[in-house]
Write an enzyme that holds these catalytic residues in place. Structure first.
Site, mmCIF file in Angstrom:
data_model
loop_
_atom_site.group_PDB
_atom_site.id
_atom_site.type_symbol
_atom_site.label_atom_id
_atom_site.label_comp_id
_atom_site.label_asym_id
_atom_site.label_seq_id
_atom_site.Cartn_x
_atom_site.Cartn_y
_atom_site.Cartn_z
ATOM 1 N N SER A 156 40.839 43.638 24.180
ATOM 2 C CA SER A 156 40.843 42.651 25.199
ATOM 3 C C SER A 156 39.976 41.486 24.961
ATOM 4 C CB SER A 156 40.474 43.297 26.294
ATOM 5 O OG SER A 156 39.852 42.294 27.580
ATOM 6 N N TYR A 166 34.146 48.493 31.048
ATOM 7 C CA TYR A 166 35.404 48.523 30.523
ATOM 8 C C TYR A 166 35.430 47.753 29.190
ATOM 9 C CZ TYR A 166 39.901 46.193 29.652
ATOM 10 O OH TYR A 166 41.093 45.783 29.065
ATOM 11 N N LYS A 178 36.502 49.099 25.107
ATOM 12 C CA LYS A 178 37.299 48.252 24.250
ATOM 13 C C LYS A 178 36.608 47.946 23.010
ATOM 14 C CE LYS A 178 41.167 48.178 26.799
ATOM 15 N NZ LYS A 178 42.437 48.809 26.256
HETATM 16 C C1 WQD Z 1 40.864 34.817 36.982
HETATM 17 C C2 WQD Z 1 40.276 33.501 37.713
HETATM 18 C C3 WQD Z 1 38.568 34.100 39.172
HETATM 19 C C4 WQD Z 1 40.741 36.457 41.818
HETATM 20 C C5 WQD Z 1 40.148 40.186 34.134
HETATM 21 C C6 WQD Z 1 39.350 40.864 33.353
HETATM 22 C C7 WQD Z 1 39.792 40.964 31.924
HETATM 23 C C8 WQD Z 1 41.218 40.985 31.710
HETATM 24 C C9 WQD Z 1 41.991 39.867 32.553
HETATM 25 C C10 WQD Z 1 41.781 43.126 31.005
HETATM 26 C C11 WQD Z 1 38.828 33.700 37.677
HETATM 27 C C12 WQD Z 1 39.555 33.561 39.805
HETATM 28 C C13 WQD Z 1 40.497 35.696 40.915
HETATM 29 C C14 WQD Z 1 40.885 35.874 43.177
HETATM 30 C C15 WQD Z 1 40.040 33.867 42.421
HETATM 31 N N1 WQD Z 1 41.611 42.301 32.092
HETATM 32 N N2 WQD Z 1 40.082 34.392 41.041
HETATM 33 N N3 WQD Z 1 40.382 34.415 43.320
HETATM 34 O O1 WQD Z 1 38.407 37.801 35.638
HETATM 35 O O2 WQD Z 1 39.639 36.092 33.764
HETATM 36 O O3 WQD Z 1 39.835 38.606 33.440
HETATM 37 O O4 WQD Z 1 41.578 40.232 33.954
HETATM 38 O O5 WQD Z 1 41.590 43.100 29.728
HETATM 39 O O6 WQD Z 1 39.187 42.003 31.406
HETATM 40 O O7 WQD Z 1 38.191 40.629 33.405
HETATM 41 O O8 WQD Z 1 41.054 37.411 35.591
HETATM 42 O O9 WQD Z 1 42.483 37.217 37.176
HETATM 43 O O10 WQD Z 1 40.419 38.411 37.912
HETATM 44 O O11 WQD Z 1 40.520 35.753 37.453
HETATM 45 O O12 WQD Z 1 39.362 32.937 42.443
HETATM 46 O O13 WQD Z 1 40.979 36.431 44.354
HETATM 47 O O14 WQD Z 1 40.819 33.553 38.998
HETATM 48 O O15 WQD Z 1 37.197 33.536 39.424
HETATM 49 O O16 WQD Z 1 38.258 32.210 37.599
HETATM 50 P P1 WQD Z 1 39.570 37.373 34.523
HETATM 51 P P2 WQD Z 1 41.150 37.424 37.169
#
Ligand code: WQD
Length: 342
Positions: A123, A147, A151
């Protein structure tokens, strides 16, 4: 034959579709800790034949030994892991036991059975926060949560294993950015068991009316529109990346490490706009506080995977949203139709 651990999960099931399309024989091992048994039937519908399947846990060394004896397995694609960042902070031991312990047990069983080809689901969360973008494979590594630590530890296990028997192992460490979307059939997709942590499944549930509105975690970041930017990659492109990595390993012993990302970042509001257009549904949202631990923006430098594997992400954000919508809307209708009459 390929053993696909976690093959009933989101990325695993999409990879099985691509394996079947490529004529690759595979057997799925899954304990349904974060997936549904019904995915197996959906895979049969998509591929035209019921997948070989074994229910069980990668931490069960005796079971793994039986599987390597029962099936002519010559490679493993390893997805089975817990993957919720927030949960990993609350339950670190469960994450180290399942993710790291499970992988060590799997590798021991592989060594015993003389199976030395592994594609590992890593990841982008292993990377340190970086002001410089895009992120390349030689960037500093410093996960910010348990997490991500699991990895990175597994990546280190693979590096040490490779060093212990040079050229004897064929190991790929695939660093995913943000996998989203669903198979074009609408029959498989991301299916969080409770409130989605990630943006795309949450937006999809707002579009179907399962959730009232989206909370945008901050709009004061130094980005194109103030909201967080990420490298979204269609899960089908990601699945094809696994096949490309497996083919590469068959020709090249040793340790491979590549980013699997599109290299094309998108903001929260850009994704919301794309999803509204794809679904024809409004996506109401309110701007909330930033989420702890979030970075303003990061995306992949995808050049190495393209050079070594001849692979690149082809599907754009609109296609990711259209496919995610078809899955979410279709599944909501199927579940409503199956629900007992009120
Ligand atoms: C994306 C963007 C949030 C939810 C995560 C894990 C990472 C990987 C992928 C496993 C950000 C914004 C989100 C919401 C929002 N997983 N957001 N409202 O955090 O980039 O990565 O998933 O490998 O390890 O950390 O993905 O989809 O949570 O967030 O505004 O209800 O959407 O702030 O900018 P992230 P995400």
């Amino acid at each position: 034959m390929i053993l696909v651990t976690g093959g009933a999960g989101f990325i695993g099931s999409h990879t099985c579709v691509e394996l079947a399309a490529a004529g690759e024989a595979f057997v799925i091992l899954d304990n349904f800790s974060n997936s549904q048994r019904g995915v197996l039937e959906r895979l049969a519908q998509i591929t035209g034949q019921a997948p070989l399947f074994e229910e069980g846990d990668v931490r069960d060394g005796a079971l793994l030994a039986r599987l390597f004896a029962k099936y002519p397995i010559d490679a493993v694609i390893h997805f089975a892991a817990f993957k919720a960042v927030g949960e990993s902070v609350a339950k670190p031991l469960a994450y180290y036991d399942n993710n790291v312990g499970g992988t060590v047990t799997l590798l021991q069983a592989m060594q015993q059975a003389g199976v030395r080809t592994l594609v590992f689901s890593s990841s982008a969360t292993v990377y340190a926060e970086s002001a410089v973008q895009p992120i390349a494979e030689d960037f500093p590594l410093s996960p910010s949560n348990p997490y991500g630590q699991t990895k990175l530890m597994i990546e280190q296990v693979l590096a040490d294993l490779d060093a212990s028997e040079p050229q004897a192992w064929r190991l790929a460490r695939l660093r995913y950015f943000n996998p989203v979307g669903a198979h074009e059939s609408g029959l498989i997709g991301e299916d969080p068991q409770d409130t989605p942590n990630n943006l795309m499944p949450f937006v999809a549930q707002v579009a179907t009316g399962q959730r009232a509105q989206l909370r945008v975690f901050g709009n004061d970041y130094p980005t194109v529109d103030g909201t967080g930017m990420r490298d979204y990659i269609h899960v089908t492109d990601l699945a094809k990346g696994h096949l490309a990595a497996l083919r590469y390993l068959r020709q090249h012993p040793g340790l491979l490490t590549v980013n699997l990302g599109s290299g094309r970042p998108a903001s929260v509001l850009q994704l919301v706009d794309s999803f509204a257009r794809a679904s024809g549904r409004p996506i109401p949202y309110e701007v909330a506080e930033r989420r702890a631990g979030d970075l303003a923006q990061y995306w992949a430098e995808p050049a190495l995977a393209e050079r070594l594997l001849g692979w690149r992400a082809e599907l754009d954000l609109d296609r990711m949203c259209a496919d995610a919508w078809r899955w979410q809307d279709g599944e909501a209708r199927r579940r409503a139709a199956a629900a007992p009459a009120a």
